[in-house]
Scaffold this motif. Structure first.
Motif, PDB file in Angstrom:
ATOM      1  N   ILE A  24       0.832  -1.194   0.000  1.00 57.63           N
ATOM      2  CA  ILE A  24       0.000   0.000   0.000  1.00 57.63           C
ATOM      3  C   ILE A  24       0.872   1.251   0.000  1.00 57.63           C
ATOM      4  O   ILE A  24       1.637   1.481   0.935  1.00 57.63           O
ATOM      5  CB  ILE A  24      -0.925   0.012   1.230  1.00 57.63           C
ATOM      6  N   PRO A  71      -5.989  -2.043   0.319  1.00 61.42           N
ATOM      7  CA  PRO A  71      -5.268  -1.905  -0.955  1.00 61.42           C
ATOM      8  C   PRO A  71      -6.167  -1.370  -2.047  1.00 61.42           C
ATOM      9  O   PRO A  71      -7.374  -1.622  -2.060  1.00 61.42           O
ATOM     10  CB  PRO A  71      -4.809  -3.338  -1.253  1.00 61.42           C
ATOM     11  N   PRO A 118      -2.299  -7.435   2.469  1.00 62.54           N
ATOM     12  CA  PRO A 118      -2.002  -6.011   2.262  1.00 62.54           C
ATOM     13  C   PRO A 118      -0.958  -5.549   3.278  1.00 62.54           C
ATOM     14  O   PRO A 118      -1.033  -5.880   4.457  1.00 62.54           O
ATOM     15  CB  PRO A 118      -3.351  -5.326   2.505  1.00 62.54           C
TER      16      PRO A 118
END
Length: 212
Positions: free
Chosen positions: A6, A72, A105
């Motif tokens: 991310i 994400p 993520p």
């Protein structure tokens, strides 16, 4: 497939959107979470990153969940009511029950750990994380304190911890549990990377954090 590392420009965009929706100026948000207005501006433009305490505080002040900020980009929300496969076995990945290792993520916090979410779908009142601390990370100046209760276990390495001003070291296999209202911080003063699994429950999106 979404990019699961991310970027902070995505997080910053979400912070800016939530800040404007809350009617707060950059200066006021900075004052409330204990950072400068210029630092908030840098985060919103993807040029900087929040520390763990600042990120928790921002989510609280803006009335959003950590998942709202850290999901994400392009991630699809699995449908828990998806039909069973023809052989009668549910696809547990599609149902949001199983998440493969490659699909966690992940985000790197400022001067701190790397978080990987271990749930296929983010939850507003619970966080289930793998946390990686690089060697020789300094003890954070700020303490974290928020609603909820925390449970952690060190999988490898030695993690320095402090809760209510009392310091200790968690060795591999050691675990910890405490009320998250108690001021706490974690760091890695050792020579090797630390890997830990962390679970936080009961931390609602609108929790109020004290600011110094």
């Amino acid at each position: 497939m979404p990019d699961l590392d991310i970027p902070w420009d995505l997080v910053g965009e979400r912070v800016r959107t939530a800040r404007k929706a809350s009617g707060l100026t950059v200066r006021e948000l900075g004052r409330r979470i204990g950072v400068s207005a210029s630092h908030v501006s840098q985060v919103e433009r993807g040029l900087g990153a929040f520390s763990v305490p600042a990120l928790y505080a921002a989510a609280s002040e803006l009335g959003v969940s950590m998942n709202d900020l850290l999901a994400p980009q392009g991630a699809a929300v699995p449908d828990a009511a998806s039909p069973a496969a023809p052989d009668g076995i549910r696809d547990l990945v599609a149902a949001g029950i199983v998440q493969r290792a490659a699909d966690h993520p992940t985000i790197k916090l400022s001067s701190g750990p790397r978080w990987s979410r271990l749930t296929a779908v983010g939850e507003s009142d619970a966080e289930f994380l793998e946390v990686i601390y690089a060697p020789h990370t300094a003890s954070p100046v700020e303490h974290i304190h928020h609603a909820g209760r925390e449970y952690g276990i060190v999988i490898s390495g030695s993690l320095d911890v402090e809760v209510d001003g009392v310091a200790s070291v968690l060795e591999t296999g050691d675990s910890i549990m405490f009320d998250s209202h108690r001021p706490h911080r974690f760091w890695n003063d050792g020579e090797v990377e630390v890997r830990a699994i962390w679970f936080v429950r009961g931390r609602g999106a609108n929790d109020s954090l004290p600011h110094g």
